[in-house]
Design a protein around this motif. Structure first.
Motif, PDB file in Angstrom:
ATOM      1  N   GLU A  32      -7.729  -3.726  12.239  1.00  0.00           N
ATOM      2  CA  GLU A  32      -7.543  -5.054  11.641  1.00  0.00           C
ATOM      3  C   GLU A  32      -8.607  -6.025  12.151  1.00  0.00           C
ATOM      4  O   GLU A  32      -9.148  -6.831  11.377  1.00  0.00           O
ATOM      5  CB  GLU A  32      -6.149  -5.600  11.966  1.00  0.00           C
ATOM      6  CG  GLU A  32      -5.889  -6.966  11.349  1.00  0.00           C
ATOM      7  CD  GLU A  32      -4.524  -7.518  11.684  1.00  0.00           C
ATOM      8  OE1 GLU A  32      -4.154  -8.568  11.121  1.00  0.00           O
ATOM      9  OE2 GLU A  32      -3.810  -6.909  12.515  1.00  0.00           O
ATOM     10  N   LYS A  65      -5.434  -1.348   3.715  1.00  0.00           N
ATOM     11  CA  LYS A  65      -4.350  -2.328   3.633  1.00  0.00           C
ATOM     12  C   LYS A  65      -4.901  -3.745   3.670  1.00  0.00           C
ATOM     13  O   LYS A  65      -4.441  -4.626   2.914  1.00  0.00           O
ATOM     14  CB  LYS A  65      -3.372  -2.103   4.794  1.00  0.00           C
ATOM     15  CG  LYS A  65      -2.310  -3.186   4.930  1.00  0.00           C
ATOM     16  CD  LYS A  65      -1.470  -2.969   6.184  1.00  0.00           C
ATOM     17  CE  LYS A  65      -0.492  -4.123   6.386  1.00  0.00           C
ATOM     18  NZ  LYS A  65       0.334  -3.959   7.611  1.00  0.00           N
ATOM     19  N   HIS A  66      -5.896  -3.970   4.524  1.00  0.00           N
ATOM     20  CA  HIS A  66      -6.487  -5.309   4.664  1.00  0.00           C
ATOM     21  C   HIS A  66      -7.565  -5.561   3.614  1.00  0.00           C
ATOM     22  O   HIS A  66      -7.601  -6.625   2.997  1.00  0.00           O
ATOM     23  CB  HIS A  66      -7.063  -5.465   6.062  1.00  0.00           C
ATOM     24  CG  HIS A  66      -6.053  -5.264   7.151  1.00  0.00           C
ATOM     25  ND1 HIS A  66      -4.972  -6.118   7.327  1.00  0.00           N
ATOM     26  CD2 HIS A  66      -5.942  -4.303   8.100  1.00  0.00           C
ATOM     27  CE1 HIS A  66      -4.254  -5.699   8.344  1.00  0.00           C
ATOM     28  NE2 HIS A  66      -4.818  -4.607   8.831  1.00  0.00           N
ATOM     29  N   LYS A 120      -6.479  -6.475   0.050  1.00  0.00           N
ATOM     30  CA  LYS A 120      -6.021  -7.860  -0.108  1.00  0.00           C
ATOM     31  C   LYS A 120      -7.212  -8.776  -0.380  1.00  0.00           C
ATOM     32  O   LYS A 120      -7.149  -9.658  -1.246  1.00  0.00           O
ATOM     33  CB  LYS A 120      -5.270  -8.315   1.144  1.00  0.00           C
ATOM     34  CG  LYS A 120      -3.949  -7.626   1.376  1.00  0.00           C
ATOM     35  CD  LYS A 120      -3.318  -8.070   2.690  1.00  0.00           C
ATOM     36  CE  LYS A 120      -2.013  -7.316   2.958  1.00  0.00           C
ATOM     37  NZ  LYS A 120      -1.423  -7.688   4.270  1.00  0.00           N
ATOM     38  N   SER A 121      -8.285  -8.562   0.365  1.00  0.00           N
ATOM     39  CA  SER A 121      -9.491  -9.369   0.188  1.00  0.00           C
ATOM     40  C   SER A 121     -10.103  -9.134  -1.186  1.00  0.00           C
ATOM     41  O   SER A 121     -10.465 -10.086  -1.894  1.00  0.00           O
ATOM     42  CB  SER A 121     -10.515  -9.024   1.280  1.00  0.00           C
ATOM     43  OG  SER A 121     -11.716  -9.726   1.097  1.00  0.00           O
ATOM     44  N   LYS A 132      -8.638  -8.007  -3.850  1.00  0.00           N
ATOM     45  CA  LYS A 132      -7.719  -8.524  -4.867  1.00  0.00           C
ATOM     46  C   LYS A 132      -7.916 -10.020  -5.052  1.00  0.00           C
ATOM     47  O   LYS A 132      -7.954 -10.530  -6.181  1.00  0.00           O
ATOM     48  CB  LYS A 132      -6.280  -8.215  -4.465  1.00  0.00           C
ATOM     49  CG  LYS A 132      -5.240  -8.609  -5.500  1.00  0.00           C
ATOM     50  CD  LYS A 132      -3.836  -8.217  -5.030  1.00  0.00           C
ATOM     51  CE  LYS A 132      -2.775  -8.716  -5.999  1.00  0.00           C
ATOM     52  NZ  LYS A 132      -1.408  -8.370  -5.517  1.00  0.00           N
ATOM     53  N   SER A 133      -8.087 -10.749  -3.952  1.00  0.00           N
ATOM     54  CA  SER A 133      -8.316 -12.194  -4.029  1.00  0.00           C
ATOM     55  C   SER A 133      -9.642 -12.518  -4.715  1.00  0.00           C
ATOM     56  O   SER A 133      -9.751 -13.496  -5.457  1.00  0.00           O
ATOM     57  CB  SER A 133      -8.308 -12.804  -2.624  1.00  0.00           C
ATOM     58  OG  SER A 133      -7.048 -12.658  -2.016  1.00  0.00           O
ATOM     59  N   TYR A 162      -4.913  -0.461  -9.020  1.00  0.00           N
ATOM     60  CA  TYR A 162      -5.643  -1.683  -8.665  1.00  0.00           C
ATOM     61  C   TYR A 162      -6.796  -2.011  -9.608  1.00  0.00           C
ATOM     62  O   TYR A 162      -7.497  -2.999  -9.405  1.00  0.00           O
ATOM     63  CB  TYR A 162      -6.138  -1.597  -7.215  1.00  0.00           C
ATOM     64  CG  TYR A 162      -4.998  -1.665  -6.221  1.00  0.00           C
ATOM     65  CD1 TYR A 162      -4.632  -2.868  -5.630  1.00  0.00           C
ATOM     66  CD2 TYR A 162      -4.267  -0.527  -5.892  1.00  0.00           C
ATOM     67  CE1 TYR A 162      -3.568  -2.944  -4.736  1.00  0.00           C
ATOM     68  CE2 TYR A 162      -3.201  -0.581  -5.005  1.00  0.00           C
ATOM     69  CZ  TYR A 162      -2.855  -1.786  -4.432  1.00  0.00           C
ATOM     70  OH  TYR A 162      -1.794  -1.852  -3.556  1.00  0.00           O
TER      71      TYR A 162
END
Length: 249
Positions: A66, A118-119, A122-123, A125-126, A168
């Motif tokens: 992370e 996982k991290h 998210k980035s 996707k944004s 996705y």
């Protein structure tokens, strides 16, 4: 300017991907176990400001994974592409695999990519876009008898790649699986040396079984990787690309 994140970029094909990305003008965030090697790569490069190295032992849990992600975003704001290159290939059949070896293979080859994704997802996707390149293996289907745990992880990574491609794509995220054939990386040469097989003997042995007559070099997979990172592959997702010299296991 794109930012490319490489899980395992200090050696072998990963290091060649790093060089190619820098030469293309990208920012590159990369990881590896050796701080010395990571710093040497940065110091020897004229484009130091476009490089970030994060020391990372993939057997030490997910917290530092992370942190690798957080530091990359802090440095470069976005992650446009993720290349999942890091992996270990122990020689062991089911009968020879102890729990410690099994856990190590799964930590490096599967758990680390999963939790980094996982991290990163998210980035991406944004941002509404992103490209993920999985490094696979011809062992993915069932593998040689003495590569059992390795084969399991590579088969699982293919499932993960197609899972991301399917679910996705609506967020502009692409995922593709590159099957890399028998390659004369530093790790492969060292592994064979432990078995008493020198590099030249290894290449002769490989030439007999690879239809195109030679092992891959560290350079051979690079054009495919760079294509998948680039906007030229904007509509390519869920693909399996074989860079194997025609070898199937």
């Amino acid at each position: 300017m794109k930012t490319v994140m490489i899980l395992g970029g200090t050696k072998g094909v990963g290091r060649e991907i790093l060089k190619s990305c820098i030469n293309t003008g990208y920012h590159v965030s990369f990881s590896g176990r050796s701080t010395e090697i990571g710093n040497e790569i940065i110091q020897s490069n004229k484009s130091k400001s476009r490089l970030y190295f994060h020391a990372l032992d993939l057997n030490n849990g997910v917290k530092e994974i992370e942190n690798f992600y957080l530091e990359t975003v802090k440095r470069f704001q976005t992650i446009d592409a993720l290349v999942l290159y890091a992996g270990v290939t122990p020689v062991a059949s089911i009968l020879d695999t102890e729990e410690e070896l099994y856990d190590s293979v799964f930590n490096v080859n599967l758990k680390a990519p999963f939790f980094l994704l996982k991290h990163v997802l998210k980035s991406m996707k944004s941002n509404g876009s992103g490209s993920i390149v999985f490094f696979g293996s011809a062992h993915m289907d069932y593998g040689q008898m003495d590569r059992t745990a390795y084969a399991l992880t590579k088969g699982s990574l293919y499932t993960l790649s197609t899972h991301i491609a399917h679910h996705y794509a609506k967020f502009g995220i692409r995922s593709n699986y590159l099957v890399m054939g028998w390659t004369s990386t530093e790790g492969e040469v060292q592994l064979r040396a432990k078995e008493g097989v020198g590099e030249e003997e290894l290449k002769r042995e490989a030439a007999k079984v690879i239809p195109m007559g030679r092992m891959l070099t560290n350079i051979d997979p690079i054009p495919a990787v760079m294509h998948l990172i680039s906007d030229d592959s904007a509509m390519t997702t869920g693909s399996l690309i074989r860079v194997t010299g025609g070898e199937f296991i």
